[in-house]
Write a protein that holds these residues in place. Structure first.
Motif, PDB file in Angstrom:
ATOM      1  N   ALA A  14      32.747 131.320   8.896  1.00 31.53           N
ATOM      2  CA  ALA A  14      32.936 132.221   7.660  1.00 31.53           C
ATOM      3  C   ALA A  14      33.181 131.274   6.371  1.00 31.53           C
ATOM      4  O   ALA A  14      32.602 131.566   5.141  1.00 31.53           O
ATOM      5  CB  ALA A  14      33.817 133.095   7.877  1.00 31.53           C
ATOM      6  N   LEU A  15      33.922 130.246   6.468  1.00 31.16           N
ATOM      7  CA  LEU A  15      34.426 129.295   5.409  1.00 31.16           C
ATOM      8  C   LEU A  15      33.572 128.242   5.302  1.00 31.16           C
ATOM      9  O   LEU A  15      33.553 127.335   4.612  1.00 31.16           O
ATOM     10  CB  LEU A  15      35.763 128.966   5.645  1.00 31.16           C
ATOM     11  CG  LEU A  15      36.868 129.959   5.542  1.00 31.16           C
ATOM     12  CD1 LEU A  15      37.996 129.481   5.881  1.00 31.16           C
ATOM     13  CD2 LEU A  15      37.088 131.000   4.318  1.00 31.16           C
ATOM     14  N   VAL A  23      42.943 136.676   3.224  1.00 34.34           N
ATOM     15  CA  VAL A  23      44.454 136.431   2.592  1.00 34.34           C
ATOM     16  C   VAL A  23      44.931 135.088   3.026  1.00 34.34           C
ATOM     17  O   VAL A  23      45.505 134.364   1.729  1.00 34.34           O
ATOM     18  CB  VAL A  23      45.143 137.673   3.072  1.00 34.34           C
ATOM     19  CG1 VAL A  23      46.576 137.454   2.551  1.00 34.34           C
ATOM     20  CG2 VAL A  23      44.574 138.889   2.990  1.00 34.34           C
ATOM     21  N   LEU A  24      44.915 134.788   4.113  1.00 31.52           N
ATOM     22  CA  LEU A  24      45.511 133.520   4.405  1.00 31.52           C
ATOM     23  C   LEU A  24      44.705 132.268   3.929  1.00 31.52           C
ATOM     24  O   LEU A  24      45.413 131.072   3.625  1.00 31.52           O
ATOM     25  CB  LEU A  24      45.566 133.422   6.136  1.00 31.52           C
ATOM     26  CG  LEU A  24      46.644 134.237   6.560  1.00 31.52           C
ATOM     27  CD1 LEU A  24      46.583 134.144   8.292  1.00 31.52           C
ATOM     28  CD2 LEU A  24      47.857 134.199   6.295  1.00 31.52           C
ATOM     29  N   PHE A  25      43.515 132.342   3.768  1.00 28.17           N
ATOM     30  CA  PHE A  25      42.805 131.335   3.312  1.00 28.17           C
ATOM     31  C   PHE A  25      43.016 131.225   1.807  1.00 28.17           C
ATOM     32  O   PHE A  25      43.234 130.173   1.165  1.00 28.17           O
ATOM     33  CB  PHE A  25      41.077 131.360   3.352  1.00 28.17           C
ATOM     34  CG  PHE A  25      40.224 130.440   2.712  1.00 28.17           C
ATOM     35  CD1 PHE A  25      40.194 129.175   3.076  1.00 28.17           C
ATOM     36  CD2 PHE A  25      39.454 130.917   1.461  1.00 28.17           C
ATOM     37  CE1 PHE A  25      39.591 128.311   2.089  1.00 28.17           C
ATOM     38  CE2 PHE A  25      38.563 130.088   0.897  1.00 28.17           C
ATOM     39  CZ  PHE A  25      38.863 128.780   1.091  1.00 28.17           C
ATOM     40  N   LEU A  26      43.118 132.336   1.168  1.00 29.13           N
ATOM     41  CA  LEU A  26      43.502 132.232  -0.346  1.00 29.13           C
ATOM     42  C   LEU A  26      44.768 131.544  -0.424  1.00 29.13           C
ATOM     43  O   LEU A  26      45.058 130.842  -1.537  1.00 29.13           O
ATOM     44  CB  LEU A  26      43.443 133.629  -0.893  1.00 29.13           C
ATOM     45  CG  LEU A  26      42.054 134.193  -1.001  1.00 29.13           C
ATOM     46  CD1 LEU A  26      42.032 135.840  -1.709  1.00 29.13           C
ATOM     47  CD2 LEU A  26      40.904 133.502  -1.838  1.00 29.13           C
ATOM     48  N   VAL A  27      45.751 131.917   0.265  1.00 33.58           N
ATOM     49  CA  VAL A  27      47.137 131.551   0.297  1.00 33.58           C
ATOM     50  C   VAL A  27      46.902 129.947   0.419  1.00 33.58           C
ATOM     51  O   VAL A  27      47.577 129.319  -0.158  1.00 33.58           O
ATOM     52  CB  VAL A  27      48.064 132.084   1.174  1.00 33.58           C
ATOM     53  CG1 VAL A  27      49.469 131.232   1.154  1.00 33.58           C
ATOM     54  CG2 VAL A  27      48.195 133.707   0.854  1.00 33.58           C
ATOM     55  N   THR A  28      46.399 129.426   1.459  1.00 32.96           N
ATOM     56  CA  THR A  28      46.384 127.921   1.835  1.00 32.96           C
ATOM     57  C   THR A  28      45.632 127.554   0.698  1.00 32.96           C
ATOM     58  O   THR A  28      45.981 126.212   0.294  1.00 32.96           O
ATOM     59  CB  THR A  28      45.426 127.838   3.166  1.00 32.96           C
ATOM     60  OG1 THR A  28      46.003 128.744   4.052  1.00 32.96           O
ATOM     61  CG2 THR A  28      45.371 126.299   3.508  1.00 32.96           C
TER      62      THR A  28
END
Lengths: 255, 136
Positions: free
Chosen positions: A157-158, A244-249
């Motif tokens: 996805a990323l 969410v976790l990607f944005l936080v990272t």
């Protein structure tokens, strides 16, 4: 003659796997009884033997399906595949108690979120320690530390590199294998002997195969409780890791 | 009949997987989200209801208990088809990430198990891998 034998085996793949697994379990219980005096559960030994067979299969064929890549053992792939595994997991729910599930609802949900986030953070920290600094690689390896399905889903996805995706799968596989082998040994130290802690265990560990195998070797009565939460873990991971976790990272490490 | 239990099991799984897929689509993931878990909840509710109404005879229960008992052999077959070589080829970073997460998660089990705890004892009732013939 040899060809006839091999044809008989390949034509009856699933039946061969019943026989092979039956013999493996029989030998495992003998090993458990004679060599460990019953201290190590027969199922735990059988799972370890299974993994050894998978390693042998993988080395000999270069394939991804362990023993199932060897022609005469393809039935193992069917027997140990997703369809029968899910069917048998659901069947274990037949022995589960509705009251226990209700009582463990809240800790179960908390453990799911805690499990995904804890594993993810550890994966990210270790990836960082090994020199990865871009948010995409960090997130993908962090996702791999949750399960070997969340890793590649997130990485794809990323747009992570295939090397990083392979790493994320490997991290998830290690987690799954260690959970399968280690659960029966650690169970008594972490109070894993009742439905409530099994539900929490499934939520924290998340790897369905690891939890299912580990609990089966610990106490088969616990399987339905752990498996129930574990099946939600991968879904939750696929949902929050690439978002969410990607944005936080990315906020923490920059892109 | 034995097949009634097996059919009940199959229907629960199919409904669960279908709902899991719908849930997946609704949150934008092309995967089955918790379908097996949903199926298990269905089965637990259904068995509870049928038992209370005495609509589930021993033969039908045997159909389910058989597959529950086949679970461990299936898990061993699953172990035998894992990509163990790839797991070990991942090198130290994969190994360290995998091992550390497992150990930390283990340590969290007692902490989270105590949330809202009251007495919880293992249910010894009929079913699962036990002997179905023990029922009165």
């Amino acid at each position: 003659m040899l060809e006839m034998l091999s044809n008989t085996f390949t034509e009856n793949g699933l039946i061969v796997s019943f026989a092979v697994i039956g013999i493996t379990i029989y030998l495992s219980y003998i090993i458990s009884d004679k060599l460990t005096k019953g201290k190590i559960h027969g199922s735990a030994i059988a799972i370890i033997l299974g993994l050894v067979l998978a390693y042998i299969g993988g080395i000999n064929t270069g394939g991804e399906q362990g023993l199932a890549d060897i022609g005469i053992f393809t039935g193992i792939g069917l027997m140990g595949g997703g369809m029968l595994r899910d069917f048998a997991i659901v069947a274990t729910a037949f022995g589960a108690s509705l009251d226990e599930i209700k009582k463990a609802g809240l800790p179960g949900i908390i453990s799911l979120f805690a499990g995904v986030i804890i594993s993810f953070v550890i994966g990210v920290i270790i990836a960082f320690a090994f020199g990865y600094t871009d948010a995409v690689s960090l997130t993908t390896i962090g996702a791999g530390a949750t399960t070997y399905i969340v890793g590649p889903v997130t990485g794809t996805a990323l747009g992570a590199s295939s090397e990083v995706i392979a790493l994320s799968i490997a991290a998830g596989l290690i987690k799954s294998i260690l959970t399968m082998i280690g659960t029966p040994f650690i169970a008594k130290y972490i109070g894993l002997d009742n439905p409530r802690s099994a539900i929490v265990y499934g939520g924290l560990m998340g790897t369905t195969s690891g939890v299912a195998g580990g609990l089966a070797a610990t106490d088969p009565k616990l399987v339905p409780y752990g498996a129930m939460t574990a099946t939600f873990y991968t879904g939750l991971g696929c949902l929050i890791a690439p978002s969410v976790l990607f944005l936080v990272t990315r906020a923490v490490f920059g892109s | 009949m034995v097949i009634y239990g097996v059919a009940l099991l199959s229907i629960c799984l199919l409904i669960g997987v279908l709902l899991g897929k719908l849930l997946g689509v609704s949150i934008g993931i092309d995967a089955n989200v918790g379908g097996v878990g949903i199926a298990m909840v269905f089965l637990v509710l259904l068995v509870d209801y049928l038992k209370k109404n005495k609509k589930l005879n021993i033969k039908s229960q045997e159909g389910m208990a058989f597959w529950g008992a086949m679970y461990i052999p299936i898990v061993i077959a699953m172990a035998a088809k894992q990509n163990v070589v790839a797991a070990l080829d991942g090198g130290p970073i994969a190994l360290l990430a995998g091992v550390t997460t497992v150990i930390v998660s283990w340590a969290m089990v007692p902490v989270l198990s105590n949330i809202g705890r009251d007495k919880s004892i293992l249910n010894e009732e009929l079913g699962g891998t036990g002997d179905v013939r023990n029922v009165k």
